[in-house]
Design an enzyme around this catalytic site. Structure first.
Site, short mmCIF file in Angstrom:
data_model
loop_
_atom_site.label_atom_id
_atom_site.label_comp_id
_atom_site.label_asym_id
_atom_site.label_seq_id
_atom_site.Cartn_x
_atom_site.Cartn_y
_atom_site.Cartn_z
N LYS A 178 77.98 107.14 50.36
CA LYS A 178 79.21 107.75 50.86
C LYS A 178 79.14 109.28 50.84
O LYS A 178 78.23 109.87 50.25
CB LYS A 178 80.41 107.24 50.06
CG LYS A 178 80.57 105.71 50.12
CD LYS A 178 81.05 105.20 51.48
CE LYS A 178 80.70 103.76 51.77
NZ LYS A 178 81.47 102.74 51.08
C1 LIG Z 1 81.77 101.27 50.90
C2 LIG Z 1 83.06 100.63 51.27
C3 LIG Z 1 83.78 99.83 50.40
C4 LIG Z 1 83.23 99.40 49.09
O1 LIG Z 1 82.95 100.41 48.24
P1 LIG Z 1 82.25 100.05 46.84
O2 LIG Z 1 82.43 101.31 46.07
O3 LIG Z 1 80.83 99.76 47.20
O4 LIG Z 1 82.95 98.91 46.28
C5 LIG Z 1 85.02 99.35 50.77
N1 LIG Z 1 85.53 99.62 51.98
C6 LIG Z 1 84.86 100.36 52.88
C7 LIG Z 1 85.50 100.63 54.17
C8 LIG Z 1 83.59 100.87 52.55
O5 LIG Z 1 82.92 101.57 53.45
#
Ligand SMILES: *Cc1c(COP(=O)(O)O)cnc(C)c1O
Length: 375
Positions: A189
């Site tokens: 991210k």
């Molecule tokens: C990455 C992501 C998640 C999950 O995030 P985690 O921290 O891996 O649980 C949830 N929703 C969206 C839209 C994502 O891109």
């Protein structure tokens, strides 16, 4: 060395870790124990609240956990329905099922790839307990329309802003407009803590409920030790992770700005091709977590061929999320024509802080070759 082997590998995402992150993490490892065991967590939550302009935040071990926690705090449970877009990562839908509720998959809009408000309204039933607005790839949902529908039907809108750091809707940051917002700090991210997430809300009552649930059911102010008043969760972020997060938040504007620069460079270079990229409607900002191209239906396009070309060039291309309704655990949704139409014509392009122009040029050249049929 031949030309192929000399080419550096281009990852699709990669965190930006500087001496600042390393310094804070080292400090947390050395000193962040005993009476200091929450220092970085509290500082991280405070910096994040400040960044977003929101009252309450609870750092979590993932966005999946933040969504689970928040939906439980909203009282979503067995037999309830939560409406979300068909094109989504599974992490948005999974927490709904953890609570025994049903994800109701509706179609997305062709330009934003996010929830179609008309389809949302048509899917509302007496069992609908929430609308889950996922801001896909940084693109914003039509929050005015969704909040209006939610208000009229008495249904909360939840924002999954995991991909929307840096996205702004009419002056307000994504994640701050709904009943609650969830963010992810997974390594892919825009900002990262390795693994991690956060729950945010402006609602005092919902915050109190989520806080109790996040602490294994122990209420704030409870004086008895080890006294849970309900079954809760354990989705906490560690002080070590929060230390890295503090450094990332000190650099957040630069991290977002660089995402925007990477996107702009692609867009300028690909503007003449028959494709569309992430939109940025008037009076909004897109954090452009993931530059995405959707090739026009009018031109022949073989996604597998492009991915194979990328691979040969040591470029990490990624497919658009599959419509959830095509996965084995969900029912088919033939009525979601936009979702079923766009995913196969779409790919995510590499995007990270330290991506060089020369590397972007390699991605661009590869894409141009495949789309012009000269490859
Ligand atoms: C990455 C992501 C998640 C999950 O995030 P985690 O921290 O891996 O649980 C949830 N929703 C969206 C839209 C994502 O891109």
């Amino acid at each position: 060395m031949n030309d192929q082997a000399s080419k550096s590998r281009i990852y699709y995402t990669k965190p930006s870790i500087t001496d600042l992150e390393v310094g804070y993490a080292t400090d947390a490892a050395r000193h962040g124990w005993g009476e200091h065991c929450y220092d970085y967590i509290l500082r991280f939550e405070s910096l994040f609240r400040e960044h977003l302009g929101i009252k309450h935040a609870i750092a979590t071990s993932s966005a999946t956990g933040a969504l689970h926690l928040g939906m439980a705090a909203l009282g979503i449970g067995a037999g309830d329905e939560v409406i979300l877009g068909d094109i989504n990562w599974i992490a948005s839908a999974a927490p709904i099922t953890y609570l025994g509720a049903t994800p109701v998959l509706v179609d997305v809009l062709a330009d934003s790839w996010c929830l179609d408000p008309t389809a949302v309204e048509a899917a509302i039933t007496p069992r609908t307990k929430a609308i889950l607005a996922v801001h896909l790839y940084g693109n914003l949902c039509d929050l005015d329309a969704l909040l209006e529908i939610g208000k009229r039907h008495g249904i909360p809108v939840i924002e999954d802003a995991a991909e929307a750091i840096g996205s702004i809707w009419h002056g307000r940051r994504a994640g701050t407009l709904g009943a609650f917002g969830a963010f992810s700090f997974h390594g892919t991210k825009t900002m990262t803590t390795g693994e991690g997430g956060i729950f945010v809300t402006g609602d005092e009552t919902l915050y109190a409920r989520a806080l109790t649930l996040s602490n294994h059911g122990r209420a704030r102010g409870e004086t008895r030790q080890f006294w849970p008043e309900t079954i809760g969760f354990k989705y906490k972020m560690s002080n070590l992770q929060a230390a890295i997060g503090c450094a990332q938040l000190e650099r957040i504007e630069a991290l977002i700005e660089r995402k925007r620069q990477v996107f702009e460079y692609y867009r300028n270079a690909l503007g003449d091709l028959p494709l569309r990229m992430n939109p940025e409607p008037e009076d909004t900002a897109n954090g452009y977590w993931m530059p995405t191209v959707v090739v026009d239906r009018t031109v022949p396009f073989d996604r597998e061929k492009l991915l194979a070309e990328f691979k040969a060039e040591q470029i990490d291309g990624r497919v658009f999320f599959w419509p959830l309704s095509t996965l084995p655990m969900f029912a088919r949704c033939p009525q979601n024509v936009v979702s079923l139409d766009i995913y196969a014509r779409s790919v995510n392009l590499p995007s990270y802080h330290d991506l060089t122009r020369a590397e972007q040029d390699r991605v661009i050249a590869c894409l141009r070759r495949v789309l012009s049929g000269t490859s």
